[in-house]
Each structure stands twice: as structure tokens, then as C-alpha cells.
Motif scaffolding. Structure first.
Motif, PDB file in Angstrom:
ATOM      1  N   SER A  22      30.946   0.750 -49.952  1.00 20.53           N
ATOM      2  CA  SER A  22      31.085  -0.362 -49.016  1.00 20.53           C
ATOM      3  C   SER A  22      32.421  -0.280 -48.297  1.00 20.53           C
ATOM      4  CB  SER A  22      30.957  -1.694 -49.746  1.00 20.53           C
ATOM      5  OG  SER A  22      31.654  -1.667 -50.955  1.00 20.53           O
ATOM      6  N   ARG A  74      44.251  -2.563 -50.252  1.00 28.30           N
ATOM      7  CA  ARG A  74      43.915  -2.350 -48.839  1.00 28.30           C
ATOM      8  C   ARG A  74      45.132  -2.474 -47.942  1.00 28.30           C
ATOM      9  NH1 ARG A  74      38.427  -1.117 -47.822  1.00 28.30           N
ATOM     10  NH2 ARG A  74      37.866  -0.468 -49.892  1.00 28.30           N
ATOM     11  N   ARG A  78      39.820   5.427 -46.602  1.00 33.31           N
ATOM     12  CA  ARG A  78      39.098   5.114 -47.839  1.00 33.31           C
ATOM     13  C   ARG A  78      38.681   6.388 -48.562  1.00 33.31           C
ATOM     14  NH1 ARG A  78      33.723   3.271 -47.996  1.00 33.31           N
ATOM     15  NH2 ARG A  78      33.668   3.548 -45.750  1.00 33.31           N
ATOM     16  N   MET A 104      15.207  -5.658 -56.281  1.00 33.65           N
ATOM     17  CA  MET A 104      16.636  -5.757 -55.993  1.00 33.65           C
ATOM     18  C   MET A 104      17.089  -7.207 -55.965  1.00 33.65           C
ATOM     19  SD  MET A 104      18.017  -2.855 -55.706  1.00 33.65           S
ATOM     20  CE  MET A 104      16.895  -2.054 -56.799  1.00 33.65           C
ATOM     21  N   ARG A 153      27.438  -2.859 -57.141  1.00 38.10           N
ATOM     22  CA  ARG A 153      27.588  -1.519 -56.566  1.00 38.10           C
ATOM     23  C   ARG A 153      27.449  -0.400 -57.596  1.00 38.10           C
ATOM     24  NH1 ARG A 153      26.252  -4.613 -52.839  1.00 38.10           N
ATOM     25  NH2 ARG A 153      27.414  -4.508 -50.911  1.00 38.10           N
ATOM     26  N   LEU A 170      22.777  -2.419 -49.676  1.00 40.65           N
ATOM     27  CA  LEU A 170      24.078  -3.073 -49.819  1.00 40.65           C
ATOM     28  C   LEU A 170      23.989  -4.572 -49.553  1.00 40.65           C
ATOM     29  CD1 LEU A 170      26.445  -0.488 -48.125  1.00 40.65           C
ATOM     30  CD2 LEU A 170      26.253  -1.038 -50.534  1.00 40.65           C
ATOM     31  N   ALA A 184      27.669 -11.729 -54.311  1.00 35.07           N
ATOM     32  CA  ALA A 184      26.299 -11.560 -54.790  1.00 35.07           C
ATOM     33  C   ALA A 184      25.474 -12.812 -54.516  1.00 35.07           C
ATOM     34  CB  ALA A 184      26.294 -11.232 -56.269  1.00 35.07           C
ATOM     35  N   LEU A 197      29.713  -7.537 -46.258  1.00 34.11           N
ATOM     36  CA  LEU A 197      29.899  -6.085 -46.334  1.00 34.11           C
ATOM     37  C   LEU A 197      31.326  -5.684 -46.011  1.00 34.11           C
ATOM     38  CD1 LEU A 197      26.594  -4.684 -44.812  1.00 34.11           C
ATOM     39  CD2 LEU A 197      27.181  -5.163 -47.176  1.00 34.11           C
ATOM     40  N   ARG A 245      24.622 -12.879 -50.827  1.00 42.38           N
ATOM     41  CA  ARG A 245      23.643 -11.855 -50.445  1.00 42.38           C
ATOM     42  C   ARG A 245      22.237 -12.306 -50.783  1.00 42.38           C
ATOM     43  NH1 ARG A 245      26.723  -7.600 -53.340  1.00 42.38           N
ATOM     44  NH2 ARG A 245      28.580  -7.380 -52.061  1.00 42.38           N
ATOM     45  N   ILE A 301      22.867  -6.587 -55.515  1.00 40.74           N
ATOM     46  CA  ILE A 301      22.954  -5.657 -56.640  1.00 40.74           C
ATOM     47  C   ILE A 301      24.412  -5.233 -56.793  1.00 40.74           C
ATOM     48  CG2 ILE A 301      22.400  -3.720 -55.101  1.00 40.74           C
ATOM     49  CD1 ILE A 301      21.213  -2.264 -57.465  1.00 40.74           C
TER      50      ILE A 301
END
Lengths: 233, 50, 254, 226
Positions: free
Chosen positions: D225, A75, A147, C122, D93, D87, C91, C71, C94, D91
């Protein structure tokens, strides 16, 4: 012009001129024999510039994908700029391959276009990398542009060899002359010398173009940054 | 194809390569010059602001 | 998944009960290239707290919430949500956060139940059917269980969105302009629902609605140009100062 | 285990939504049949020599049809903000990629299952039972590549200003190697060529599939993402 790019550009230009001299005045003419008659294939002179241009385009497109991957991994903005500059320079050379390829096709086979694997491959490359620029201009947000540009530069670079292999699947025999095979170059002496000089000249010149393009990108970013700073105060 | 017929294409190839590369260099240099001018004026503005 | 669960449990054992910190942000900055989106943001939010986030468009509110919800990765500084680093344990985090946004995040061509079942899969929710029964009852949608979300009114959709956000029993909830597009009646239902879950959740809400935002919050913050322009506890909130800064920064009046 | 459940849930959700609306599969099937009719009217004379051009004709129809479906596949996710919801869930990606890709592969294959017999009837072609198996295998193998590249690129194109205009521009040049191999394989089968040639093309398609599955697996996190 910045010093480094000036030195590279002049070194490249000198080598390219030497290449022209070697190609026309030192390298022997290509001769084919048809029914005991010797024919000089003068159009072969195109080879000394056409092939270096093609190989330079590969080098820079590959670098574009490589820098793109490095951008995604780190990045770091600078990699993204490097990727963009490399793809753009590579694209200029792809266009040159198309132009010189079409002219050579006309000189050698008497037609402007032939659906021949290698020509077709370069046409596909031209279209694919045009898509790269359309994609970039179609994304507004800077970070998303960077990106997606990096991602597509990788996908496209992966696709280049696949397109080449696929072109040879066709049962039609390729008419394009093959100079380099796994056994090595089927050239020697002055011919090879002329070719190699042009090849390095082209690479050096392309590198100087790349550095200029990169400077431009960086300066643009500095300007945007300064403008924003001034507005915020 | 021999010399007489082939030379226009050979010259065309070499000229077009030089032409495209030179045009690209000139465009890049022009843009760089414009960018430098803008940078200079901006840095003046920054100095004035302190 | 089992590994993540184990991590979560470990964390819960370690942390002492009481008013502990749920969200901790220190020296957080985010750059896109040289452009600063967020500059040196620092704040803390205790468990059960409610942070209302105000600011003009482009102030960095959404980016801040996106960083908190894994994110977007921060450029500098440290962030911790529920004791975990969002960038490293994305994870695991989330699994502990939920989002109620101005768009419902629901599939219009699926029924209410199918939507919840999908998100349940999910998140790997245990005893999913029982949980769905319970939630649909809570948001008073059990009679519309088998109807497509497409046929729902805006208010009903938003209620289902709340059920969806709560499905996996998150401890932190992000609300991104949840009042947008709701009629007054739906706002009432929404807020009474918020009331019932207020106790055991931590909230961060982005809003343009000063009245609601101030009424609900325990802390209020105004972001301007990626920096904190105002940040106070509700208990000792200086209303005049808040209004003054809000008028200047958000409405752009001088 | 959990990963399999998540992927399955994504596929199931897409199938359920499609069963409700039926908008995509039916439109795709109609498009393929219409394309065949258009071809037959546009190339009436050549069609006497269908053994040679039939493969190409079929793949042009399939390729354009597949883009219809690929364009739709992310519109649902994007429009109601569902992608963000996906998102936000824990899960991995790449699993989102496999879920969406399998759904696209399924829809594509279903449409083609109906379209291929229609194609053979309309153009009076015949294939022996043994050849039919290889023919379908080639089509399925190619579908894997189309669905992988297509899912990857449609996730990108959905994020651009021009959206569905963007997909063909990105998708077609990247899919051309596969198209060349698929046309040569199916054409070879229909004109009764040596099977070694056909297998060579099929091997190439398999390599292409694997390469782009790997590329998508490696890149999807960055695609989806910020």
C-alpha cells in the motif's frame, strides 16, 4: 564544501595517512615459517586498508537498512534521503572491497579470483546492491521509489549476515585468513595500532562522503520544489 | 610472497582506494557546485516573481 | 472481524437519523516530499449526497479518493468517513465503502459467481449465497452466473463490477471514471442501476464527463493543482461560472 | 477464524484460476524438463559424476522455474486492477502475503513433485526410501523460503517499469544463501554424506525461512500500500 564535511574529510584523510605510515614503517612485517625458512609475507600490508574498507561498507549498508526502516515507520522524507546516501556510500566501499580483494587474491594466492566464501559474499553483495540502484531507477513515481528503495535496503541488510553464514556451510575450508575471532583480535601492538588508525580514518572519511551525498540530495529536492513553485506561480 | 613480487599489488591496492575515493569526492563536489548554481539562479527568479 | 463489526454497530447507534454528514474533510493536505499534491481541502458531504469531482490529470482527484478510501494516509488535516477516521480505523471503514473503477477489479479467469464468492470471503459477508442471488438478479446477470468474466462484454463486466462493489452493503461508493470505455447502451444500464441504489448510498465520483457529472450530482467540485477551484451545491450552481472555471483549469484555455 | 477464511479464499481463487488456464504449472514443468535436457547436453561428460553436481543442477532448474511462476502470480492481480480491489477490502495486509505465498508454494511443490522423479530417471540416480523422505523435506523447506522471498520481491517488481526483468535481479542475490544450503543438503544426500552435515544445512534453511517470513510479515504492508 560544507564545514562539517570538510573537517571530517580532512581528519579522516590525516588518520588514513598516519595509517599508511604506521602500516609500512612501524608495524612489523608478517612472517611465516615454512621448513625452517622465514618468509616475509609482504602482501599482508594490504590488510591494513582492505579490512577497514570492508567494515566501513558494512556499517553504511546496515545504516542504510536502519534509516530505510525509520522512513517506513515515520514517512519522513529526510530518513529516505539518509538511507539512500548511506547505501550509496556503502556501495562505493563494497566496490573497493572487491577491487582490493581481487588484488590481494592475486598477490597471495597467485590467481585473480578464487571462489572463496568471503570473496563470493562480496560479489553477491555487489550484485544485490546493484539491484537496489536498478530498482530505484526503474520506478517512476517519487514516493514509490522511496518506499521500494527503503524496503529493499532492509531486505538486503538482513541478507548480508545470512550470505556470510551460508558461505561457511560449504565443506570446503575457507582460505581467507581470519583475524578477528570470538576470542578477540589475533593482533597486537603496532599492528593493531596501525589497523585501528586506518579503521577510524576510513569511518571518518566515509562519514564526510555521506554528508556530502546527503547535501546533494537535499539541494536537488529544493531545486525541484522551487521549479514547481515557479511554474505554478 | 615476498617484497619483490608483492609490492605492485600492495601499491595497487592503496592507490586504487585513494583513486576511487578521490573520484567520488570530485564528482560529488562538481555536482554540488552545479546544484548551488542552479539554486542561486532559481532564487533570483523567485525574487523577481515576488 | 467481530470487533470491527461491534465498532460499526456502536457507531450506527450513536448517530442520529436524518441528514447527517457522511464524509467530512477539514484542512486536508498531502505532500510527497516537498511536493504538494493536495492543499487545504475542506468539504462536507451529507448522507445520500453525490459529489462529482472534476479536474485535469494530476490535480489530485485520485489521491483525494485514495485518502478517503484508506489507501493513502493524509499529511495534514482530518478526514472522517461514516464517522470514522480512515487512518485509524482503516479496516472498519473499508467494510463500509465500495469502489467502482474504470478497471473492473474482477478476475477474468473466474466465473461471475466465483468472483463474488471471493470478495464475499474478503468482506466476511453473511448469507453470501442469498446475497449473490439477489445481486446477480439486480444487475441482470443471473443467466451468466457460471460463465468466466473473460467471456463478458464490457458492459456486462461493468455491471458485475457494480454487483461486486455493492456485495458488502457499503454506505459510501467511490466511482472512478466509471463511464470510461462504456458504449451508450451500457451507460444507460449503468445509470439506471445507479438510480436504483441512489437513495441509500453516498457517492463520490471522479469524472471527465461534464454532462453526466452535473446531472447526477448534488455537489460539484473542480480540483486544480491540489486546490479547490470550484465547489457549489447543485441547487444553487452557477453554470456559467462552472463552465468558465472548467474551461480555464481543466481544458487549459485562457 | 476470519483471517484463515480470507487466506484460504485467496489461495482457492488462485488455484481455481490456474485450473481454468493451466498456463502456469504446465509451462513451469516443461521448463524444468527442458532445463534438464539442456544441462545433459551442455555438461555431458561431467554427468558421470552426478552425485556431486546433481544437487546444483536440480536447484538451478528449480530456481529459474520458480521465477516463471512468481512473475505470473501478480500479473493477474495488477492487470485488471484486482490488487486495488483486494486492498479496498478489510483484509489485513500480511494476510494477502500469506495467501499469495501459500499459492506460490503450492504450485512450486506440485511442479517439483513431478519434476523430481523425472530428474532421477533421466540421470539414472537412486535413493533409498529413508533418504527420499529427507530429500523431499529439504526441497519443501527450501520452497518455503523461495515462495516467501519470491512473493515479497515479485510484489515489488510488478510495480516497476521493467516488471519481469526486475525479479531475477532482485530475487537471485537474496536467494543465494538458501541456494548454497539447499545444494549442499541435497548434494550431501545424493552422495551419501554424513547426515549431520545435511541436517546442518537444513537447519540453516529453516532459519532462513523464518527470518524472511518475519521480514515479509513486517514489510508487506509497506510493499503493497502507498
Amino acid at each position: 564544501m560544507k564545514k562539517s564535511s570538510l573537517i571530517l574529510a580532512s581528519a579522516g584523510a590525516l588518520l588514513l595517512m598516519a595509517g599508511v605510515y604506521l602500516a609500512f614503517f612501524v608495524a612489523p612485517d608478517a612472517v611465516v615459517r615454512i621448513d625452517d625458512r622465514e618468509l616475509v609475507r609482504y602482501s599482508q600490508k594490504i590488510f591494513y586498508f582492505h579490512v577497514p574498507v570492508a567494515e566501513t561498507s558494512f556499517v553504511f549498508l546496515l545504516l542504510g537498512g536502519l534509516f530505510g526502516a525509520m522512513y517506513l515507520g515515520t514517512r519522513k522524507r529526510s530518513y529516505e534521503q539518509m538511507s539512500y546516501a548511506a547505501v550509496e556510500v556503502g556501495f562505493i566501499f563494497v566496490l573497493l572491497v572487491m577491487i582490493t580483494g581481487v588484488l590481494w587474491t592475486r598477490a597471495d594466492w597467485g590467481v585473480w579470483w578464487e571462489w572463496e566464501p568471503r570473496l563470493t559474499t562480496f560479489l553477491v553483495l555487489t550484485l544485490m546492491y546493484s539491484g537496489y540502484f536498478v530498482l530505484r531507477s526503474s520506478v517512476q513515481e517519487e514516493s514509490a521509489k522511496a518506499r521500494f528503495g527503503a524496503i529493499f535496503s532492509i531486505i538486503a541488510a538482513v541478507n548480508v549476515p545470512l550470505t556470510f553464514v551460508a558461505g561457511r556451510l560449504d565443506s570446503l575450508k575457507p582460505v581467507h585468513p581470519t583475524v578477528f575471532t570470538l576470542q578477540g583480535a589475533s593482533m597486537e601492538g603496532p599492528m593493531l595500532a596501525a589497523f585501528l588508525v586506518s579503521m577510524f580514518g576510513m569511518l571518518l572519511f566515509a562519514t564526510s562522503l555521506y554528508i556530502m551525498r546527503l547535501d546533494l540530495l537535499r539541494a536537488r529536492e529544493d531545486i525541484e520544489y522551487l521549479k514547481e513553485e515557479l511554474e505554478v506561480g | 610472497m615476498e617484497f619483490q613480487e608483492a609490492w605492485p599489488y600492495v601499491v595497487g591496492v592503496y592507490m586504487s582506494i585513494w583513486a576511487v575515493l578521490l573520484i567520488y569526492v570530485v564528482v560529488l563536489q562538481k555536482k554540488l557546485a552545479a546544484v548551488k548554481r542552479e539554486l542561486a539562479s532559481l532564487s533570483k527568479a523567485v525574487e523577481r516573481k515576488g | 472481524m467481530p470487533k470491527q463489526m461491534a465498532e460499526l454497530l456502536k457507531h450506527e447507534k450513536q448517530s442520529p437519523t436524518g441528514a447527517q454528514t457522511e464524509i467530512e474533510v477539514a484542512g486536508l493536505s498531502k505532500y510527497f516530499g516537498k511536493r504538494k499534491v493536495l492543499t487545504k481541502i475542506s468539504f462536507e458531504l451529507e448522507k445520500g449526497g453525490f459529489l462529482s469531482l472534476f479536474g485535469p490529470n494530476g490535480a489530485g482527484k485520485t489521491t483525494l479518493v485514495k485518502i478517503l478510501s484508506t489507501l493513502v494516509a493524509p499529511s495534514e488535516g482530518t478526514v472522517s468517513v461514516a464517522g470514522l477516521d480512515p487512518y485509524k480505523n482503516s479496516a472498519a471503514i473499508r467494510a463500509k465503502i465500495g469502489l467502482i473503477s474504470h478497471s473492473p477489479l474482477l478476475y477474468l479467469d473466474l466465473s461471475a459467481e466465483e468472483n463474488l464468492k471471493f470478495y464475499g470471503a474478503m468482506y466476511g459477508v453473511d448469507n453470501l449465497d442469498a446475497r449473490i442471488d439477489e445481486l446477480l438478479e439486480q444487475v441482470e446477470l443471473d443467466h451468466r452466473r457460471y460463465d468466466l468474466v473473460r467471456t463478458f462484454s464490457k458492459g456486462m463486466t461493468q455491471r458485475l463490477a457494480i454487483a461486486r462493489a455493492l456485495l458488502h452493503r457499503p454506505s459510501v461508493l467511490f466511482l472512478d471514471e466509471p463511464h470510461t470505455g462504456l458504449d451508450p447502451h451500457a451507460v444507460d444500464i449503468f445509470e439506471s442501476l445507479l438510480d436504483t441504489i441512489r437513495q441509500d448510498h453516498t457517492f463520490v465520483m471522479i469524472t471527465h464527463n461534464i454532462e453526466r457529472g452535473l446531472a447526477l450530482c448534488s455537489k460539484a467540485m473542480i480540483l486544480y493543482n491540489g486546490q479547490i477551484a470550484f465547489y457549489q451545491n447543485k441547487a444553487d450552481l452557477d453554470k456559467d461560472m462552472f463552465n468558465e472555471i472548467y474551461r480555464q483549469k481543466v481544458k487549459g484555455e485562457h | 477464524m476470519a483471517a484463515g477464511k480470507q487466506v484460504f479464499a485467496i489461495v482457492k481463487k488462485d488455484v481455481l484460476a490456474e485450473l481454468r488456464t493451466k498456463e502456469m504449472v504446465i509451462a513451469m514443468l516443461l521448463f524444468v524438463i527442458l532445463a534438464m535436457v539442456v544441462f545433459s547436453q551442455a555438461f555431458g561428460v561431467i554427468l558421470n559424476d552426478l552425485d556431486r553436481v546433481g544437487g546444483g543442477l536440480l536447484w538451478v532448474a528449480f530456481l529459474f522455474m520458480s521465477m516463471l511462476g512468481l512473475n505470473r502470480s501478480f500479473v493477474h492481480e495488477k492487470d485488471e486492477g484486482c490488487l486495488e480491489g483486494l486492498l479496498m477490502s478489510p483484509i489485513d495486509r500480511p494476510l494477502i502475503f500469506f495467501g499469495k505465498m501459500l499459492g506460490n508454494l503450492l504450485f512450486l511443490s506440485i511442479v517439483e513433485l513431478f519434476a523430481v522423479p523425472i530428474f532421477f530417471v533421466l540421470f539414472r540416480l537412486e535413493l533409498g526410501a529413508s533418504m527420499a523422505g529427507i530429500f523431499l523435506a529439504t526441497i519443501f523447506l527450501s520452497n518455503v523460503g523461495i515462495a516467501s522471498v519470491g512473493t515479497l520481491l515479485s510484489t515489488i517488481s510488478i510495480n516497476t517499469k521493467t516488471r519481469d526483468l526486475m525479479l531475477p535481479i532482485l530475487f537471485l542475490p537474496v536467494i543465494i544463501p538458501l541456494l548454497i544450503a539447499a545444494v549442499s543438503a541435497t548434494g550431501g544426500i545424493m552422495s551419501g554424506e554424513e547426515l549431520t552435515e545435511v541436517y546442518r544445512s537444513m537447519r540453516f534453511i529453516a532459519v532462513y525461512d523464518i527470518i524472511f517470513l518475519l521480514v515479509a510479515y513486517a514489510l508487506y504492508d509497506y510493499v503493497i500500500s502507498e
